[in-house]
Design a protein around this motif. Structure first.
Motif, PDB file in Angstrom:
ATOM      1  N   MET A   1       0.843  -1.170   0.000  1.00 38.62           N
ATOM      2  CA  MET A   1       0.000   0.000   0.000  1.00 38.62           C
ATOM      3  C   MET A   1       0.896   1.243   0.000  1.00 38.62           C
ATOM      4  O   MET A   1       1.909   1.293   0.687  1.00 38.62           O
ATOM      5  CB  MET A   1      -0.895  -0.016   1.241  1.00 38.62           C
ATOM      6  CG  MET A   1      -1.817   1.165   1.251  1.00 38.62           C
ATOM      7  SD  MET A   1      -2.882   1.305   2.716  1.00 38.62           S
ATOM      8  CE  MET A   1      -3.602  -0.288   2.856  1.00 38.62           C
ATOM      9  N   ILE A   2       0.507   2.217  -0.765  1.00 41.93           N
ATOM     10  CA  ILE A   2       1.248   3.478  -0.873  1.00 41.93           C
ATOM     11  C   ILE A   2       0.398   4.608  -0.307  1.00 41.93           C
ATOM     12  O   ILE A   2      -0.778   4.716  -0.617  1.00 41.93           O
ATOM     13  CB  ILE A   2       1.604   3.777  -2.341  1.00 41.93           C
ATOM     14  CG1 ILE A   2       2.514   2.666  -2.882  1.00 41.93           C
ATOM     15  CG2 ILE A   2       2.280   5.132  -2.466  1.00 41.93           C
ATOM     16  CD1 ILE A   2       2.769   2.768  -4.361  1.00 41.93           C
ATOM     17  N   SER A   3       1.022   5.441   0.518  1.00 33.61           N
ATOM     18  CA  SER A   3       0.314   6.590   1.094  1.00 33.61           C
ATOM     19  C   SER A   3       0.789   7.877   0.436  1.00 33.61           C
ATOM     20  O   SER A   3       1.988   8.122   0.332  1.00 33.61           O
ATOM     21  CB  SER A   3       0.575   6.685   2.595  1.00 33.61           C
ATOM     22  OG  SER A   3       0.067   7.909   3.081  1.00 33.61           O
ATOM     23  N   LEU A   4      -0.146   8.676   0.002  1.00 32.58           N
ATOM     24  CA  LEU A   4       0.180   9.980  -0.577  1.00 32.58           C
ATOM     25  C   LEU A   4      -0.078  11.112   0.410  1.00 32.58           C
ATOM     26  O   LEU A   4       0.142  12.271   0.088  1.00 32.58           O
ATOM     27  CB  LEU A   4      -0.634  10.207  -1.846  1.00 32.58           C
ATOM     28  CG  LEU A   4      -0.401   9.192  -2.957  1.00 32.58           C
ATOM     29  CD1 LEU A   4      -1.318   9.484  -4.133  1.00 32.58           C
ATOM     30  CD2 LEU A   4       1.049   9.179  -3.397  1.00 32.58           C
TER      31      LEU A   4
ATOM     32  N   ALA B   1       5.185   2.302   0.902  1.00 31.38           N
ATOM     33  CA  ALA B   1       5.829   3.550   0.485  1.00 31.38           C
ATOM     34  C   ALA B   1       4.996   4.729   0.971  1.00 31.38           C
ATOM     35  O   ALA B   1       3.782   4.636   1.092  1.00 31.38           O
ATOM     36  CB  ALA B   1       5.967   3.614  -1.034  1.00 31.38           C
ATOM     37  N   VAL B   2       5.693   5.825   1.261  1.00 34.45           N
ATOM     38  CA  VAL B   2       5.032   7.050   1.705  1.00 34.45           C
ATOM     39  C   VAL B   2       5.682   8.223   0.986  1.00 34.45           C
ATOM     40  O   VAL B   2       6.904   8.327   0.943  1.00 34.45           O
ATOM     41  CB  VAL B   2       5.166   7.245   3.236  1.00 34.45           C
ATOM     42  CG1 VAL B   2       4.561   8.572   3.655  1.00 34.45           C
ATOM     43  CG2 VAL B   2       4.529   6.107   3.986  1.00 34.45           C
ATOM     44  N   PHE B   3       4.879   9.091   0.413  1.00 33.63           N
ATOM     45  CA  PHE B   3       5.364  10.339  -0.172  1.00 33.63           C
ATOM     46  C   PHE B   3       5.034  11.443   0.824  1.00 33.63           C
ATOM     47  O   PHE B   3       3.878  11.682   1.140  1.00 33.63           O
ATOM     48  CB  PHE B   3       4.686  10.624  -1.514  1.00 33.63           C
ATOM     49  CG  PHE B   3       5.093   9.649  -2.579  1.00 33.63           C
ATOM     50  CD1 PHE B   3       6.205   9.903  -3.366  1.00 33.63           C
ATOM     51  CD2 PHE B   3       4.388   8.476  -2.776  1.00 33.63           C
ATOM     52  CE1 PHE B   3       6.590   9.007  -4.343  1.00 33.63           C
ATOM     53  CE2 PHE B   3       4.770   7.571  -3.752  1.00 33.63           C
ATOM     54  CZ  PHE B   3       5.871   7.831  -4.537  1.00 33.63           C
ATOM     55  N   ASP B   4       6.069  12.089   1.349  1.00 33.58           N
ATOM     56  CA  ASP B   4       5.882  13.101   2.387  1.00 33.58           C
ATOM     57  C   ASP B   4       6.717  14.316   2.040  1.00 33.58           C
ATOM     58  O   ASP B   4       7.876  14.189   1.650  1.00 33.58           O
ATOM     59  CB  ASP B   4       6.307  12.519   3.735  1.00 33.58           C
ATOM     60  CG  ASP B   4       6.075  13.461   4.900  1.00 33.58           C
ATOM     61  OD1 ASP B   4       5.370  14.465   4.723  1.00 33.58           O
ATOM     62  OD2 ASP B   4       6.604  13.196   5.983  1.00 33.58           O
ATOM     63  N   GLY B   5       6.149  15.501   2.207  1.00 31.96           N
ATOM     64  CA  GLY B   5       6.869  16.736   1.918  1.00 31.96           C
ATOM     65  C   GLY B   5       7.748  17.204   3.065  1.00 31.96           C
ATOM     66  O   GLY B   5       8.366  18.245   2.988  1.00 31.96           O
ATOM     67  N   LEU B   6       7.809  16.412   4.162  1.00 38.89           N
ATOM     68  CA  LEU B   6       8.565  16.756   5.363  1.00 38.89           C
ATOM     69  C   LEU B   6       8.188  18.150   5.826  1.00 38.89           C
ATOM     70  O   LEU B   6       7.049  18.380   6.180  1.00 38.89           O
ATOM     71  CB  LEU B   6      10.062  16.571   5.145  1.00 38.89           C
ATOM     72  CG  LEU B   6      10.465  15.123   4.895  1.00 38.89           C
ATOM     73  CD1 LEU B   6      11.939  15.028   4.559  1.00 38.89           C
ATOM     74  CD2 LEU B   6      10.137  14.236   6.076  1.00 38.89           C
ATOM     75  N   LEU B   7       9.096  19.093   5.822  1.00 40.19           N
ATOM     76  CA  LEU B   7       8.769  20.429   6.337  1.00 40.19           C
ATOM     77  C   LEU B   7       8.344  21.390   5.230  1.00 40.19           C
ATOM     78  O   LEU B   7       8.356  22.594   5.428  1.00 40.19           O
ATOM     79  CB  LEU B   7       9.959  20.999   7.113  1.00 40.19           C
ATOM     80  CG  LEU B   7      10.289  20.272   8.406  1.00 40.19           C
ATOM     81  CD1 LEU B   7      11.527  20.876   9.050  1.00 40.19           C
ATOM     82  CD2 LEU B   7       9.140  20.315   9.375  1.00 40.19           C
ATOM     83  N   ASP B   8       7.973  20.872   4.076  1.00 38.15           N
ATOM     84  CA  ASP B   8       7.526  21.731   2.992  1.00 38.15           C
ATOM     85  C   ASP B   8       6.274  22.486   3.428  1.00 38.15           C
ATOM     86  O   ASP B   8       5.284  21.901   3.824  1.00 38.15           O
ATOM     87  CB  ASP B   8       7.210  20.887   1.762  1.00 38.15           C
ATOM     88  CG  ASP B   8       6.802  21.729   0.576  1.00 38.15           C
ATOM     89  OD1 ASP B   8       7.299  22.858   0.456  1.00 38.15           O
ATOM     90  OD2 ASP B   8       5.983  21.255  -0.232  1.00 38.15           O
TER      91      ASP B   8
END
Length: 61
Positions: free
Chosen positions: A1-4, A41-48
């Motif tokens: 599973m992928i998290s957006l 998998a995770v797509f994260d902008g961190l501190l964006d």
């Protein structure tokens, strides 16, 4: 599973430490929770989009 849309940062328990935490721009990631989540998998902008204003914008001229 992928998290957006998951937030992986761990923030300080003491709110008074938030300014220094963000100022250093070195986010702590919750790897233990991520491992237990079952995500592949995770797509994260961190501190964006997260920033600290250190001066009054009106003083910048």
């Amino acid at each position: 599973m992928i998290s957006l849309h998951d937030h992986l940062q761990i923030y300080p328990e003491n709110p008074s430490e938030y300014f220094e935490y963000t100022w250093r721009n070195r986010p702590f990631i919750g790897y233990e929770g991520l491992a237990a989540s079952g995500l592949d998998a995770v797509f994260d902008g961190l501190l964006d989009g997260e920033s600290i204003m250190t001066k009054d914008p009106l003083e910048l001229g």
